[in-house]
Motif scaffolding. Structure first.
Motif, mmCIF file in Angstrom:
data_model
loop_
_atom_site.group_PDB
_atom_site.id
_atom_site.type_symbol
_atom_site.label_atom_id
_atom_site.label_comp_id
_atom_site.label_asym_id
_atom_site.label_seq_id
_atom_site.Cartn_x
_atom_site.Cartn_y
_atom_site.Cartn_z
ATOM 1 N N VAL A 1 -2.393 12.161 -8.340
ATOM 2 C CA VAL A 1 -3.679 12.110 -7.718
ATOM 3 C C VAL A 1 -3.884 11.975 -6.296
ATOM 4 O O VAL A 1 -5.020 11.894 -5.762
ATOM 5 N N SER A 2 -2.933 12.317 -5.632
ATOM 6 C CA SER A 2 -3.019 12.451 -4.128
ATOM 7 C C SER A 2 -3.247 13.822 -3.843
ATOM 8 O O SER A 2 -3.581 14.783 -4.771
ATOM 9 N N MET B 1 0.841 -1.175 -0.182
ATOM 10 C CA MET B 1 -0.278 0.057 -0.002
ATOM 11 C C MET B 1 0.841 1.197 -0.002
ATOM 12 O O MET B 1 0.429 2.110 -0.699
ATOM 13 N N ASP B 2 1.866 1.249 0.866
ATOM 14 C CA ASP B 2 2.814 2.299 0.688
ATOM 15 C C ASP B 2 3.423 2.590 -0.410
ATOM 16 O O ASP B 2 3.460 3.741 -0.765
ATOM 17 N N GLN B 3 3.929 1.446 -1.095
ATOM 18 C CA GLN B 3 4.451 1.932 -2.304
ATOM 19 C C GLN B 3 3.759 2.276 -3.499
ATOM 20 O O GLN B 3 3.785 3.255 -4.404
ATOM 21 N N ASN B 4 2.260 1.824 -3.378
ATOM 22 C CA ASN B 4 1.084 2.012 -4.454
ATOM 23 C C ASN B 4 0.956 3.497 -4.247
ATOM 24 O O ASN B 4 0.633 4.303 -5.030
ATOM 25 N N HIS B 5 0.816 4.081 -2.800
ATOM 26 C CA HIS B 5 0.574 5.298 -2.668
ATOM 27 C C HIS B 5 1.714 6.483 -3.342
ATOM 28 O O HIS B 5 1.262 7.311 -3.798
ATOM 29 N N LYS C 1 -2.645 3.995 1.762
ATOM 30 C CA LYS C 1 -2.901 4.577 0.741
ATOM 31 C C LYS C 1 -3.985 5.368 0.325
ATOM 32 O O LYS C 1 -5.263 5.006 0.878
ATOM 33 N N LEU C 2 -3.999 6.137 -0.712
ATOM 34 C CA LEU C 2 -5.375 6.773 -1.069
ATOM 35 C C LEU C 2 -6.112 5.529 -1.934
ATOM 36 O O LEU C 2 -5.538 4.699 -2.449
#
Ligand code: MEV
Length: 307
Positions: free
Chosen positions: A246-247, A234-238, A267-268
């Motif tokens: 897009v954040s 999740m951290d990597q995807n964020h 993550k978002l």
């Protein structure tokens, strides 16, 4: 006739999924859209959707109105030329433009309730295909992941245009969802990413490839019963979604707050720029992660178990 459809959340792969990369999504049963279709003594089709302040007769709405377009598409599909006299009541607890699939859920519930009332039975594949047509009318170039996870109401591994694959969850895990309260239409963030991709195709293609790799590893972790590995993913995807622009400061703040509160990763989720984020948490920690999100400005949180 009554029908309902749950909300959804994307675990991995949003945006890249529009470019044919895989993504993972799950239903969120804590929120749902509900539709009731009743026979009416009055001539015409009256639609009541108090949540969006809509009280109108079908013919008074433009043909491309999100709700009218579902009804018109169904009538066209069933060859109905004379409108029956109906009252349609629509309510939803899914916040709009927040990444939880509110539009697709209303479409799916409305398609199911109305087709039952018209004595036409539709298979899930047919419901999904119709809901996708509606998504395309309103969301530019959607991948179809929202209507698919909502129609089948199961965790899915999704690649645009390919037969759906159900995710087999090897061991249940807990997700905390935090809402920035900022409504952000997916159409806009998807449109912006498209412009950036056209301008900088090489870099964007490589971001999408990295996201695809994350989605593949995530699927393996879920199916082999090692969901604790999802936090790092999740951290990597964020970080990659930040590169896609897009954040937003509010999303980043909630993601950081979740990590500080001992979430395993965050993550978002969805279109971004606002809407929701997700965090992976040990079941025992979920309530304190949710509390930390509220303290960091979340407008609401949902704790959901993926099983
Ligand atoms: C929206 O829930 C997910 C996006 O990937 C758009 C889409 O797949 O259509 C941002």
């Amino acid at each position: 006739m009554k029908s309902f459809a749950s909300g959804k959340i994307i675990l991995f792969g949003e945006h890249a999924v529009v470019y044919n990369r895989p993504a993972l999504a799950v239903p969120v049963t804590q929120v749902h859209a509900d539709v009731e279709v009743l026979d009416s003594p009055h001539k015409g089709i009256f639609i009541h959707a108090p949540g969006i302040d809509l009280h109108a007769e079908l013919n008074s709405l433009p043909a491309d109105h999100p709700i009218a377009s579902v009804i018109l598409k169904l009538f066209q599909r069933f060859g109905i030329s004379q409108n029956p006299n109906l009252e349609i009541n629509i309510s939803s607890t899914i916040p709009v433009a927040s990444g939880l699939g509110s539009g697709a859920a209303v479409s799916v519930a409305l398609i199911r309730a109305l087709s039952s009332r018209l004595s036409h039975s539709l298979s899930d594949d047919e419901v999904n295909a119709l809901a996708f047509e509606i998504e395309k009318l309103h969301h530019g170039t959607p991948s179809g992941i929202d209507n698919t996870v909502i129609t089948y109401n199961k965790p899915i591994y999704f690649i645009k245009g390919q037969p759906i694959e159900t995710l087999k969850v090897g061991k249940p895990f807990t997700i905390v969802i935090g809402d920035t309260g900022i409504s952000a239409p997916t159409k806009e963030s998807v449109g912006d990413v498209r412009l950036l991709w056209l301008r900088d195709t090489t870099n964007y293609e490589s971001y999408f490839n990295e996201i695809a790799q994350i989605a593949l590893v995530a699927r393996r972790s879920i199916e082999s019963g090692k969901p604790e590995l999802l936090g790092e993913l999740m951290d990597q995807n964020h970080a990659l979604l930040q590169k896609l622009t897009v954040s937003s400061p509010e999303l980043d703040k909630l993601v950081q707050a979740a990590r500080n509160a001992d979430a395993l990763g965050a993550k978002l989720s969805g279109g971004g720029r606002g809407g929701n984020m997700i965090a992976l948490a040990d079941q025992a920690q979920a309530a304190s992660v949710a509390q930390a999100l509220m303290s960091a400005g979340a407008k609401r949180t949902i704790i959901t178990e993926i099983a």
